[in-house]
Design an enzyme around this catalytic site. Structure first.
Site, PDB file in Angstrom:
ATOM      1  N   HIS A   1     104.301 -52.754  27.981  1.00 24.80           N
ATOM      2  CA  HIS A   1     104.652 -54.226  27.855  1.00 24.80           C
ATOM      3  C   HIS A   1     103.240 -54.922  27.806  1.00 24.80           C
ATOM      4  CE1 HIS A   1     106.667 -58.074  27.847  1.00 24.80           C
ATOM      5  NE2 HIS A   1     105.694 -58.571  28.864  1.00 24.80           N
ATOM      6  N   ASP A  46     118.392 -62.984  32.508  1.00 26.24           N
ATOM      7  CA  ASP A  46     117.046 -63.155  32.075  1.00 26.24           C
ATOM      8  C   ASP A  46     117.028 -64.277  30.826  1.00 26.24           C
ATOM      9  OD1 ASP A  46     114.201 -62.815  31.810  1.00 26.24           O
ATOM     10  OD2 ASP A  46     114.788 -61.929  29.980  1.00 26.24           O
ATOM     11  N   ARG A  75     113.522 -71.992  31.997  1.00 27.06           N
ATOM     12  CA  ARG A  75     112.135 -71.973  32.473  1.00 27.06           C
ATOM     13  C   ARG A  75     111.431 -72.865  31.402  1.00 27.06           C
ATOM     14  NH1 ARG A  75     110.752 -65.980  33.013  1.00 27.06           N
ATOM     15  NH2 ARG A  75     108.650 -67.017  33.513  1.00 27.06           N
ATOM     16  N   SER A 114     111.526 -61.248  34.764  1.00 24.21           N
ATOM     17  CA  SER A 114     111.850 -61.450  33.571  1.00 24.21           C
ATOM     18  C   SER A 114     111.497 -60.079  32.755  1.00 24.21           C
ATOM     19  CB  SER A 114     111.221 -62.449  32.959  1.00 24.21           C
ATOM     20  OG  SER A 114     111.536 -62.558  31.514  1.00 24.21           O
ATOM     21  N   LYS A 141     114.041 -55.976  32.054  1.00 26.32           N
ATOM     22  CA  LYS A 141     114.258 -55.417  30.880  1.00 26.32           C
ATOM     23  C   LYS A 141     113.650 -53.964  30.539  1.00 26.32           C
ATOM     24  CE  LYS A 141     112.430 -59.029  28.498  1.00 26.32           C
ATOM     25  NZ  LYS A 141     112.330 -60.249  29.401  1.00 26.32           N
TER      26      LYS A 141
END
Length: 419
Positions: free
Chosen positions: A78, A153, A160, A175, A179
């Protein structure tokens, strides 16, 4: 069990919430009034989330949705986002060629940062909306988050974004990690970018976020490595959706820019896979072809894409080159400016519902450390209409020229394997 008003009062007063509090929020996310969710997020922003609260929120978000089974050899990465960040498109098929299973969930672009999903959708027919069942039987994919994966999320992130609570490190951690944990990963590598074009502006902020994500991911049973990397200068030579697909194919053929390949190789190494031979022998490119085929791209389109990307990918017709106003060595290129200009030209979104033009992009003609003469072009834009003088001036101001020779340095600033 506490009610929502009681949970809000506790967090408002700086008290620590327990697992049951987060479970209540995540299980009832659709029924809780948005005003209360906004109040919850603001209380977290103001009073912070402890490591235990962050882990409990993450596990609650994960448990409230569907997830894939944890298996050895399931790996992913990520990135917190940047300009020219195309590593996922190269890394996923290369890892598959080396024997890994890669269930990669990715996102769209946000503000000046490009999104992997937007880039892949420049390929005609590429399906980025796989179902959970399609994901489970696919050995290597890049797709969007489904409604069933960490559904809390999806709702909390949207709130947010409109309540000024995006920067809270615990919320960012929950968040991202919820995932990734839903993918059933054995190992995860995180590219946490810092600099003027990054979400985290300073190295200290990036390190804090990296440690939070490593700690939380480890608590959920994953082996997590975080690499803090520089995001002042754009990555690679190509920026924009089609343009970055074209450069990714070059990289899969073993001839990509050095700074891009440094990050791709470092990410693969941290996951325990040496992909160098697979980039040389064509097997990584083969797995890219197979991924495209499994995700809806026709064989003839894939053949053309690999042979000549611009025979398939959309590309804007008007070319504008920007020239240097001084002679010397290029010492810095402001990635934020490049990203913002491309976004304003139509390559990125300026609002939630804004569409993008996949054919708009830019190519770097001269990069960091290269010598340039006054009047020599250093960047080329592919656009659909004339560029106004204000944008041209912004781009001209985004490059720094040194009178002495400049040497490129590593983008990797720090590696974190434990919190």
């Amino acid at each position: 069990m506490n009610t929502m008003p009681e949970i809000l009062a506790l967090k408002r007063d700086g008290k620590e919430l327990v697992t049951e509090d987060f479970q209540y929020i995540c299980k009832n996310i659709d029924a809780i009034p948005r005003e209360q969710l906004g109040a919850f997020l603001m209380a977290c922003q103001i009073n912070g989330l402890s490591p235990e609260e962050t882990s409990n929120l993450t596990s609650s978000m994960l448990a409230a949705g569907q997830s894939m089974q944890i298996e050895p050899g399931r790996v992913d990465k990520h990135s917190t986002g940047g300009v020219g960040d195309k590593m996922s498109i190269i890394l996923a098929p290369a890892l598959r060629a080396a024997g890994a299973t890669v269930p990669m969930l990715a996102g769209r672009g946000l503000a000046h940062t490009g999104g992997t999903i937007d880039k892949l959708e420049a390929i005609p027919g590429f399906n980025t909306g796989l179902t959970m069942e399609e994901m489970k039987r696919n050995p290597c994919f890049i797709s969007r988050q489904t409604d069933d994966i960490a559904p809390a999320d999806r709702i909390l992130y949207a709130i947010r974004d409109i309540t000024a609570t995006v920067p809270q490190i615990g919320l960012i951690t929950a968040s991202i990690i919820s995932k990734k944990a839903a993918e059933g990963l054995e190992k995860l590598v995180l590219d946490v970018k810092c600099g003027s074009a990054a979400f985290m502006q300073t190295k200290d902020e990036a390190v804090e976020l990296a440690k939070s994500m490593v700690r939380t991911g480890t608590s959920l049973g994953m082996q997590v490595t975080a690499q803090v990397t520089e995001m002042d200068n754009p990555i690679g030579r190509m920026y924009g959706n089609s343009h970055e697909i074209a450069e990714s194919i070059d990289c899969l053929k073993g001839c990509g820019p050095s700074d891009t390949m440094e990050l791709v190789l470092a990410q693969a190494d941290s996951l325990g896979y040496d992909i160098r031979s697979h980039l040389k022998d064509g097997s990584a490119l083969h797995e890219f072809r197979q991924m495209c085929l499994r995700q809806g791209v026709e064989n003839s389109v894939i053949d053309s894409l690999v042979e000549n990307p611009w025979s398939v990918l959309p590309k804007a017709d008007l070319i504008v080159e920007i020239s240097s106003t001084a002679s010397g060595w290029i010492s810095q290129i402001d990635a934020l400016t490049i990203g913002q200009v491309l976004c304003n030209l139509g390559a990125g979104r300026t609002g939630v519902t804004t569409s993008i033009d996949h054919g708009i992009g830019a190519e770097l003609i001269k990069g960091i450390g290269e010598k340039i003469e006054n009047g020599e072009p250093w960047i080329r834009f592919d656009i659909n209409s004339e560029m106004d003088e204000e944008l041209i001036q912004q781009i001209q101001d985004s490059i720094d020229i040194s009178s002495t020779e400049v040497h490129k340095t590593s983008r990797i600033l720090q590696i974190i394997t434990s919190p």
